[in-house]
Enzyme design. Structure first.
Site, PDB file in Angstrom:
ATOM      1  N   GLU A  39      -4.472   7.957  -4.224  1.00  0.00           N
ATOM      2  CA  GLU A  39      -4.838   7.232  -5.273  1.00  0.00           C
ATOM      3  C   GLU A  39      -6.329   7.843  -5.656  1.00  0.00           C
ATOM      4  O   GLU A  39      -7.174   7.860  -4.903  1.00  0.00           O
ATOM      5  CB  GLU A  39      -4.817   5.795  -5.267  1.00  0.00           C
ATOM      6  CG  GLU A  39      -3.294   5.364  -5.042  1.00  0.00           C
ATOM      7  CD  GLU A  39      -3.326   3.900  -4.634  1.00  0.00           C
ATOM      8  OE1 GLU A  39      -4.209   2.921  -4.948  1.00  0.00           O
ATOM      9  OE2 GLU A  39      -2.285   3.265  -4.539  1.00  0.00           O
TER      10      GLU A  39
ATOM     11  N   ARG B 187       0.875  -1.290   0.143  1.00  0.00           N
ATOM     12  CA  ARG B 187       0.095   0.094   0.039  1.00  0.00           C
ATOM     13  C   ARG B 187       0.801   1.064   0.019  1.00  0.00           C
ATOM     14  O   ARG B 187       1.766   1.199   0.855  1.00  0.00           O
ATOM     15  CB  ARG B 187      -0.878  -0.061   1.306  1.00  0.00           C
ATOM     16  CG  ARG B 187      -2.034  -1.005   1.403  1.00  0.00           C
ATOM     17  CD  ARG B 187      -3.207  -0.576   0.349  1.00  0.00           C
ATOM     18  NE  ARG B 187      -4.308  -1.565   0.218  1.00  0.00           N
ATOM     19  CZ  ARG B 187      -4.494  -2.425  -0.397  1.00  0.00           C
ATOM     20  NH1 ARG B 187      -3.601  -2.541  -1.613  1.00  0.00           N
ATOM     21  NH2 ARG B 187      -5.563  -3.082  -0.327  1.00  0.00           N
TER      22      ARG B 187
ATOM     23  N   HIS C   4      -2.048   1.119  -9.407  1.00  0.00           N
ATOM     24  CA  HIS C   4      -2.742  -0.022  -8.877  1.00  0.00           C
ATOM     25  C   HIS C   4      -3.129  -1.157  -9.400  1.00  0.00           C
ATOM     26  O   HIS C   4      -4.436  -1.426  -9.385  1.00  0.00           O
ATOM     27  CB  HIS C   4      -3.559   0.735  -7.722  1.00  0.00           C
ATOM     28  CG  HIS C   4      -4.073  -0.201  -6.398  1.00  0.00           C
ATOM     29  ND1 HIS C   4      -4.205   0.356  -5.135  1.00  0.00           N
ATOM     30  CD2 HIS C   4      -3.890  -1.594  -6.307  1.00  0.00           C
ATOM     31  CE1 HIS C   4      -4.223  -0.439  -4.404  1.00  0.00           C
ATOM     32  NE2 HIS C   4      -4.184  -1.882  -5.167  1.00  0.00           N
TER      33      HIS C   4
HETATM   34  P1  NAP Z   1      -0.981 -11.584   3.908  1.00  0.00           P
HETATM   35  O1  NAP Z   1      -0.779 -13.157   3.753  1.00  0.00           O
HETATM   36  O2  NAP Z   1      -1.761 -11.436   5.318  1.00  0.00           O
HETATM   37  O3  NAP Z   1       0.517 -11.029   4.391  1.00  0.00           O
HETATM   38  C1  NAP Z   1       1.049  -9.971   5.141  1.00  0.00           C
HETATM   39  C2  NAP Z   1       2.426 -10.268   5.654  1.00  0.00           C
HETATM   40  O4  NAP Z   1       2.850  -8.921   5.850  1.00  0.00           O
HETATM   41  C3  NAP Z   1       2.357 -11.212   6.669  1.00  0.00           C
HETATM   42  O5  NAP Z   1       3.597 -12.367   6.340  1.00  0.00           O
HETATM   43  C4  NAP Z   1       2.534 -10.480   7.983  1.00  0.00           C
HETATM   44  O6  NAP Z   1       3.211 -11.258   9.156  1.00  0.00           O
HETATM   45  C5  NAP Z   1       3.437  -9.291   7.300  1.00  0.00           C
HETATM   46  N1  NAP Z   1       3.617  -7.964   8.119  1.00  0.00           N
HETATM   47  C6  NAP Z   1       2.245  -7.368   8.823  1.00  0.00           C
HETATM   48  N2  NAP Z   1       2.920  -6.572   9.728  1.00  0.00           N
HETATM   49  C7  NAP Z   1       4.281  -6.299   9.231  1.00  0.00           C
HETATM   50  C8  NAP Z   1       5.268  -5.477   9.594  1.00  0.00           C
HETATM   51  N3  NAP Z   1       5.166  -4.470  10.557  1.00  0.00           N
HETATM   52  N4  NAP Z   1       6.604  -5.496   9.029  1.00  0.00           N
HETATM   53  C9  NAP Z   1       6.985  -6.639   8.338  1.00  0.00           C
HETATM   54  N5  NAP Z   1       5.964  -7.771   7.856  1.00  0.00           N
HETATM   55  C10 NAP Z   1       4.617  -7.524   8.387  1.00  0.00           C
HETATM   56  O7  NAP Z   1      -1.447 -10.857   2.928  1.00  0.00           O
HETATM   57  P2  NAP Z   1      -1.366 -10.868   1.475  1.00  0.00           P
HETATM   58  O8  NAP Z   1      -2.388 -11.534   0.944  1.00  0.00           O
HETATM   59  O9  NAP Z   1       0.240 -11.418   1.144  1.00  0.00           O
HETATM   60  O10 NAP Z   1      -1.241  -9.404   1.057  1.00  0.00           O
HETATM   61  C11 NAP Z   1      -0.408  -8.391   1.561  1.00  0.00           C
HETATM   62  C12 NAP Z   1      -0.870  -6.906   1.085  1.00  0.00           C
HETATM   63  O11 NAP Z   1      -0.665  -6.790  -0.168  1.00  0.00           O
HETATM   64  C13 NAP Z   1      -2.213  -6.594   1.281  1.00  0.00           C
HETATM   65  O12 NAP Z   1      -2.691  -6.421   2.574  1.00  0.00           O
HETATM   66  C14 NAP Z   1      -2.493  -5.777   0.366  1.00  0.00           C
HETATM   67  O13 NAP Z   1      -2.563  -4.354   0.936  1.00  0.00           O
HETATM   68  C15 NAP Z   1      -1.659  -5.576  -0.675  1.00  0.00           C
HETATM   69  N6  NAP Z   1      -1.952  -5.950  -1.761  1.00  0.00           N
HETATM   70  C16 NAP Z   1      -1.835  -5.089  -2.849  1.00  0.00           C
HETATM   71  C17 NAP Z   1      -2.372  -5.414  -4.334  1.00  0.00           C
HETATM   72  C18 NAP Z   1      -2.171  -4.385  -5.257  1.00  0.00           C
HETATM   73  O14 NAP Z   1      -3.073  -4.226  -6.138  1.00  0.00           O
HETATM   74  N7  NAP Z   1      -0.866  -3.755  -5.217  1.00  0.00           N
HETATM   75  C19 NAP Z   1      -2.902  -6.495  -4.438  1.00  0.00           C
HETATM   76  C20 NAP Z   1      -3.229  -7.559  -3.544  1.00  0.00           C
HETATM   77  C21 NAP Z   1      -2.610  -7.141  -2.036  1.00  0.00           C
HETATM   78  P3  NAP Z   1       2.889 -12.434   9.919  1.00  0.00           P
HETATM   79  O15 NAP Z   1       2.450 -13.607   8.801  1.00  0.00           O
HETATM   80  O16 NAP Z   1       4.079 -12.801  10.500  1.00  0.00           O
HETATM   81  O17 NAP Z   1       1.803 -11.838  10.657  1.00  0.00           O
END
Ligand code: NAP
Length: 323
Positions: free
Chosen positions: A265, A236, A283
């Protein structure tokens, strides 16, 4: 009694039609004034479905019949989860179905920044290719380099696999907790943010936006990166202090950046646009025909589950669910 649904953004016509067979559906017209249309529809709404709109307590005060918000996204930083839970409103999202596509985009952005693809594409189309290119247009290698992933979740792991198995990269990562299985599979190492920034050739942000991650990359962190380092953000926008990034890129304290997400955005103007060493995208992490449809289908399934009184597959706030 038929329940009322408001489609507030991004749902294919076939799925709107499907919902219309069971519910009264109001689709917010993207050409019209969003706030006033939403305000009119909210008092009667039982379910909201859509994405990319902030729906906080100020917008939802009049939604007295609301049972569920089904977000067509995995990130849920546009909503106030505690407030929704307090009010017993379910919040659902669409994990998994967008993981591979978003990781593809992350890697595409990394490659584009490393090899300067948009800049050189513009160079060719501008008719500037008069002789074979020289050092001024060279990029940097990806194969065999170190990839640092901030947020080793679903998408982070998918990105790491691309780096490890496709490009023989060394993988460093941070997360809230170590992931021993992934470490074994990818020969990856868990480390603190400082070590990751200092040791990675490519730093990729894939963490969710919350209070602990807001501006987690600012002037100090950028200073820790290698001068040859490239920063990629597919998480994000507000994970990065954009003004500090502009400064670092202007002064070539890092080599480059690739951003799919921004602090604001859509982004129609920004000092970042004047820089050559940044690749900017609107995005599009999950924006393929197949994936956006799969996300929408999953969001419809979550929405209808709640409205039918069944527990949805992807409940962000399970505390709101009364068995
Ligand atoms: P996810 O499986 O929940 O993964 C998030 C990861 O971030 C987890 O491993 C978590 O650690 C880690 N995390 C949380 N807080 C942190 C911190 N302070 N420092 C370092 N790591 C931290 O989610 P996901 O499905 O991979 O998606 C991740 C994010 O990508 C979404 O929340 C969304 O905002 C973004 N996204 C963007 C797009 C785009 O279009 N650009 C598309 C999809 C998603 P733990 O596992 O240890 O809790």
């Amino acid at each position: 009694m038929r329940k009322n649904i408001v489609v507030f953004n991004r749902l294919p016509a076939a799925l709107v039609q499907q919902l219309s067979e069971t519910y009264n559906v109001t689709v917010i017209d993207p050409q019209g004034d969003f706030d006033s249309q939403l305000k009119r529809a909210l008092p009667e709404a039982h379910g909201l479905i859509g994405a990319s709109k902030r729906l906080g307590r100020e917008q939802l005060a009049e939604a007295q019949n609301l049972e569920v918000i089904s977000s067509v996204s995995v990130g849920y930083d546009s909503y106030e989860v505690d407030y929704l839970t307090e009010r017993g409103i379910m919040l659902t999202n669409t994990p998994d179905v967008l993981t591979q596509t978003t990781a593809d985009l992350g890697f595409a952005l990394l490659m584009s920044a490393a090899r300067r693809l948009p800049e050189l594409d513009a160079y060719v189309k501008a008719g500037q290719w008069h002789q074979s290119i020289g050092e001024a247009q060279f990029g940097t290698d990806v194969y065999g380099k170190t990839l640092g992933i901030i947020g080793m979740g679903r998408i982070g792991a998918a990105l790491a696999k691309r780096g490890r198995f496709g490009f023989d990269m060394n993988i460093l990562y941070t997360a809230n907790s170590p992931k021993p299985d992934l470490e074994k599979e990818l020969d990856a190492a868990f480390c603190d943010l400082k070590t990751l920034l200092q040791s990675s050739d490519f730093v990729c942000l894939v963490a969710p936006l919350n209070e602990s991650t807001y501006h987690m990359i600012g002037a100090y962190e950028l200073q820790l990166m290698q001068p040859s380092g490239i920063l990629i953000n597919i998480g994000r926008g507000p994970l990065i202090d954009e003004a500090a990034l502009y400064d670092a890129l202007c002064n070539e304290r890092i080599r480059g950046a690739g951003l799919d997400v921004f602090e604001r955005e859509p982004l129609e103007a920004s000092p970042l646009f004047s820089l050559k060493n940044i690749v900017t995208l609107p995005h599009i992490g999950s924006a393929t025909h197949e994936t956006r449809y799969a996300m929408a289908e999953r969001a419809v399934a979550n929405l209808t589950a709640v409205l039918n009184g069944t527990r949805p597959r992807d409940l962000v706030n399970p505390q709101a669910w009364a068995d």
